[in-house]
Write a protein that holds these residues in place. Structure first.
Motif, PDB file in Angstrom:
ATOM      1  N   LYS A 144      14.036  -8.162   6.850  1.00 30.45           N
ATOM      2  CA  LYS A 144      13.212  -9.463   6.928  1.00 30.45           C
ATOM      3  C   LYS A 144      12.266  -9.664   8.131  1.00 30.45           C
ATOM      4  O   LYS A 144      11.132  -9.786   7.928  1.00 30.45           O
ATOM      5  CB  LYS A 144      14.090 -10.912   6.929  1.00 30.45           C
ATOM      6  CG  LYS A 144      14.941 -11.018   5.686  1.00 30.45           C
ATOM      7  CD  LYS A 144      15.905 -12.350   6.043  1.00 30.45           C
ATOM      8  CE  LYS A 144      16.665 -12.483   4.436  1.00 30.45           C
ATOM      9  NZ  LYS A 144      17.443 -13.832   4.753  1.00 30.45           N
ATOM     10  N   PHE A 147       9.591  -6.814   7.657  1.00 30.18           N
ATOM     11  CA  PHE A 147       8.502  -7.153   6.373  1.00 30.18           C
ATOM     12  C   PHE A 147       7.580  -8.121   6.918  1.00 30.18           C
ATOM     13  O   PHE A 147       6.357  -8.397   6.573  1.00 30.18           O
ATOM     14  CB  PHE A 147       9.508  -7.628   5.206  1.00 30.18           C
ATOM     15  CG  PHE A 147       9.546  -6.550   4.078  1.00 30.18           C
ATOM     16  CD1 PHE A 147       8.459  -5.791   3.664  1.00 30.18           C
ATOM     17  CD2 PHE A 147      10.898  -6.491   3.693  1.00 30.18           C
ATOM     18  CE1 PHE A 147       8.804  -4.694   2.987  1.00 30.18           C
ATOM     19  CE2 PHE A 147      11.119  -5.309   2.902  1.00 30.18           C
ATOM     20  CZ  PHE A 147       9.983  -4.663   2.491  1.00 30.18           C
ATOM     21  N   ASN A 148       8.118  -9.248   7.675  1.00 26.67           N
ATOM     22  CA  ASN A 148       7.034 -10.306   8.361  1.00 26.67           C
ATOM     23  C   ASN A 148       6.036  -9.622   9.180  1.00 26.67           C
ATOM     24  O   ASN A 148       4.906 -10.047   8.978  1.00 26.67           O
ATOM     25  CB  ASN A 148       7.751 -11.367   9.133  1.00 26.67           C
ATOM     26  CG  ASN A 148       8.642 -12.425   8.128  1.00 26.67           C
ATOM     27  OD1 ASN A 148       8.264 -12.539   6.969  1.00 26.67           O
ATOM     28  ND2 ASN A 148       9.816 -12.575   8.560  1.00 26.67           N
ATOM     29  N   ALA A 150       4.971  -6.611   8.837  1.00 25.93           N
ATOM     30  CA  ALA A 150       4.250  -6.005   8.058  1.00 25.93           C
ATOM     31  C   ALA A 150       2.985  -6.568   7.491  1.00 25.93           C
ATOM     32  O   ALA A 150       2.094  -6.156   7.109  1.00 25.93           O
ATOM     33  CB  ALA A 150       5.049  -5.017   7.007  1.00 25.93           C
ATOM     34  N   GLN A 151       3.665  -7.909   6.865  1.00 22.67           N
ATOM     35  CA  GLN A 151       2.787  -8.762   6.290  1.00 22.67           C
ATOM     36  C   GLN A 151       1.700  -9.253   7.022  1.00 22.67           C
ATOM     37  O   GLN A 151       0.460  -9.171   6.567  1.00 22.67           O
ATOM     38  CB  GLN A 151       3.632  -9.913   5.527  1.00 22.67           C
ATOM     39  CG  GLN A 151       2.735 -10.904   4.744  1.00 22.67           C
ATOM     40  CD  GLN A 151       3.617 -12.074   4.126  1.00 22.67           C
ATOM     41  OE1 GLN A 151       4.762 -12.114   4.653  1.00 22.67           O
ATOM     42  NE2 GLN A 151       3.150 -12.882   3.241  1.00 22.67           N
ATOM     43  N   ASN A 152       2.107  -9.617   8.158  1.00 19.80           N
ATOM     44  CA  ASN A 152       1.048 -10.027   9.145  1.00 19.80           C
ATOM     45  C   ASN A 152       0.080  -9.099   9.802  1.00 19.80           C
ATOM     46  O   ASN A 152      -1.277  -9.297   9.703  1.00 19.80           O
ATOM     47  CB  ASN A 152       1.908 -10.838  10.462  1.00 19.80           C
ATOM     48  CG  ASN A 152       2.562 -12.031  10.253  1.00 19.80           C
ATOM     49  OD1 ASN A 152       2.339 -12.734   9.371  1.00 19.80           O
ATOM     50  ND2 ASN A 152       3.641 -12.307  10.872  1.00 19.80           N
ATOM     51  N   SER A 153       0.657  -7.764   9.760  1.00 15.74           N
ATOM     52  CA  SER A 153      -0.293  -6.705  10.179  1.00 15.74           C
ATOM     53  C   SER A 153      -1.238  -6.429   9.014  1.00 15.74           C
ATOM     54  O   SER A 153      -2.359  -6.174   9.262  1.00 15.74           O
ATOM     55  CB  SER A 153       0.649  -5.378  10.476  1.00 15.74           C
ATOM     56  OG  SER A 153       1.348  -5.707  11.633  1.00 15.74           O
ATOM     57  N   ILE A 154      -0.840  -6.578   7.801  1.00 16.86           N
ATOM     58  CA  ILE A 154      -1.820  -6.039   6.791  1.00 16.86           C
ATOM     59  C   ILE A 154      -3.116  -7.187   6.620  1.00 16.86           C
ATOM     60  O   ILE A 154      -4.015  -6.954   6.321  1.00 16.86           O
ATOM     61  CB  ILE A 154      -1.039  -6.223   5.194  1.00 16.86           C
ATOM     62  CG1 ILE A 154      -0.029  -5.155   5.178  1.00 16.86           C
ATOM     63  CG2 ILE A 154      -1.843  -6.199   4.012  1.00 16.86           C
ATOM     64  CD1 ILE A 154       0.942  -4.924   4.189  1.00 16.86           C
ATOM     65  N   GLU A 155      -2.426  -8.487   6.823  1.00 10.03           N
ATOM     66  CA  GLU A 155      -3.432  -9.594   6.926  1.00 10.03           C
ATOM     67  C   GLU A 155      -4.362  -9.418   8.167  1.00 10.03           C
ATOM     68  O   GLU A 155      -5.616  -9.630   7.947  1.00 10.03           O
ATOM     69  CB  GLU A 155      -2.740 -11.036   7.185  1.00 10.03           C
ATOM     70  CG  GLU A 155      -2.144 -11.475   5.807  1.00 10.03           C
ATOM     71  CD  GLU A 155      -1.195 -12.572   6.129  1.00 10.03           C
ATOM     72  OE1 GLU A 155      -1.096 -13.111   7.357  1.00 10.03           O
ATOM     73  OE2 GLU A 155      -0.371 -13.179   5.427  1.00 10.03           O
ATOM     74  N   ALA A 162       1.445  -1.937  10.589  1.00 13.05           N
ATOM     75  CA  ALA A 162       2.248  -2.144   9.166  1.00 13.05           C
ATOM     76  C   ALA A 162       2.986  -1.007   8.956  1.00 13.05           C
ATOM     77  O   ALA A 162       4.178  -1.198   8.341  1.00 13.05           O
ATOM     78  CB  ALA A 162       1.131  -2.737   8.215  1.00 13.05           C
TER      79      ALA A 162
END
Length: 351
Positions: A144, A147-148, A150-155, A162
């Protein structure tokens, strides 16, 4: 003339027994103290009971020998009280035999023991499932978290960060997969798959796997490797032991500046000691006596099954080692893993 010789002889005997008392007293008293400390400091509740039984059988017997054969004869060389010394050994023998019968020897408690074996088998099966759940719970928390990230890095279009986070997710998933594959080691006796393990790399991998999570909680991890060791053991199970201890340390730390200190050094007997110390809330003496018991947990969360340290203890024992806990409420806890010389392939002192 005869009276003078008798007085001289008695004086000589008294002096002899006083010298003998001075020479023997440290052996008896230190041995008794060591036996007492061995029982008092034992963490595992079952081994503590066994050591207490040995203590109450042996120590009174040899203290009786010490008092009646050495102390009293040093005071009065003519005393005949030393003749009751065999009674102490006879008493210890009767006590030992009585203990055997009270604990069900010679078939007295066969039915009870059969029921206990059945209950133990059921506990082992339930324990295997619960330990696996314990491992999955720890790894899911990591998944978890990463993944958070990774999500923030992609944004933010930071693809490198990520990618690193996703790699960490795959590492956590691989850890779950390995433990599922090894569930038999939890449901039965620990079964080792042994190979040469570079302990510095193993501990470093464990630290890297949790470092970002710990940093997010304000917890720093300090490592101090005074020896570079290659050990013959099971890398998956040893890694799970370190991960369990690190996770327990993290959950125990409530201060804003948390610190976990990992040390590895060579012991005088040729083995290695790994000490993981935290500045968490600590463990009370009452709980410390039960900390290695299966299903016992100091945590109030129902998701904690109380099998982490029990598994760690079994794994370390399967490696012929010792696991001990030293803790003080409000100051922190030290988990100490001692692995024997027989397991060490090589150990180089780090520069």
């Amino acid at each position: 003339m005869g009276e003078k010789l008798e007085i001289t002889s008695n004086a000589y005997l008294s002096s002899y027994f006083r010298i003998l008392l001075i020479w023997s007293a440290p052996y008896f008293l230190i041995a008794s103290f060591i036996m007492f400390c061995t029982w008092r400091d034992e963490i595992n509740v079952y081994q503590r009971e066994q050591k207490f039984r040995v203590f109450i059988v042996l120590v009174p017997a040899w203290l009786g020998v010490f008092i009646f054969n050495y102390v009293l004869r040093a005071i009065d060389s003519q005393t005949e009280l030393f003749r009751i010394v065999p009674m102490f050994f006879f008493g210890a023998y009767i006590f030992f035999i009585g203990y055997i019968f009270l604990n069900g020897a010679f078939g007295i408690k066969v039915k009870v023991e059969q029921q206990q074996i059945l209950d133990k088998s059921i506990q082992i099966m339930n324990g295997g499932t619960a330990v696996l759940n314990h491992t999955i719970k720890n790894e899911i928390s990591k998944i978890k978290f990463f993944f958070n990230i990774a999500q923030n890095s992609i944004e933010k279009r930071d693809l490198d960060e990520a990618e690193k986070a996703i790699d960490s997710v795959f590492s956590a998933i691989e850890g779950i997969d390995n433990m599922v594959d090894r569930i038999r080691a939890k449901t039965e006796e620990i079964v080792l798959k042994e190979t040469n393990v570079e302990m510095v790399n193993l501990i470093t991998d464990c630290v890297r796997g949790v470092e970002k999570i710990f940093n997010a909680r304000g917890i720093k991890i300090k490592t101090e490797f005074m020896v570079d060791t290659i050990l013959y053991g099971d890398p998956i199970l040893l890694k799970e032991v370190v991960n369990n201890i690190l996770n327990n340390a993290m959950e125990a730390i409530v201060v804003t500046e948390g610190l976990i200190h990992i040390q590895m050094f060579k012991m005088k007997n040729g083995g290695i000691s790994i000490e993981i110390t935290d500045n968490g809330v600590g463990i009370s003496k009452e709980e410390l006596n039960r900390i290695m018991e299966p299903y016992f947990s100091t945590k109030k969360n129902i998701k904690n099954h109380g099998l982490g340290l029990s598994f760690c203890y079994k794994t370390v024992r399967a490696h012929d080692g010792e696991l001990s806990v030293h803790s003080e409420v409000g100051k922190g806890t030290s988990m100490i893993i001692k692995l024997p010389k027989s397991r060490i392939i090589s150990a180089k002192i780090s520069s």
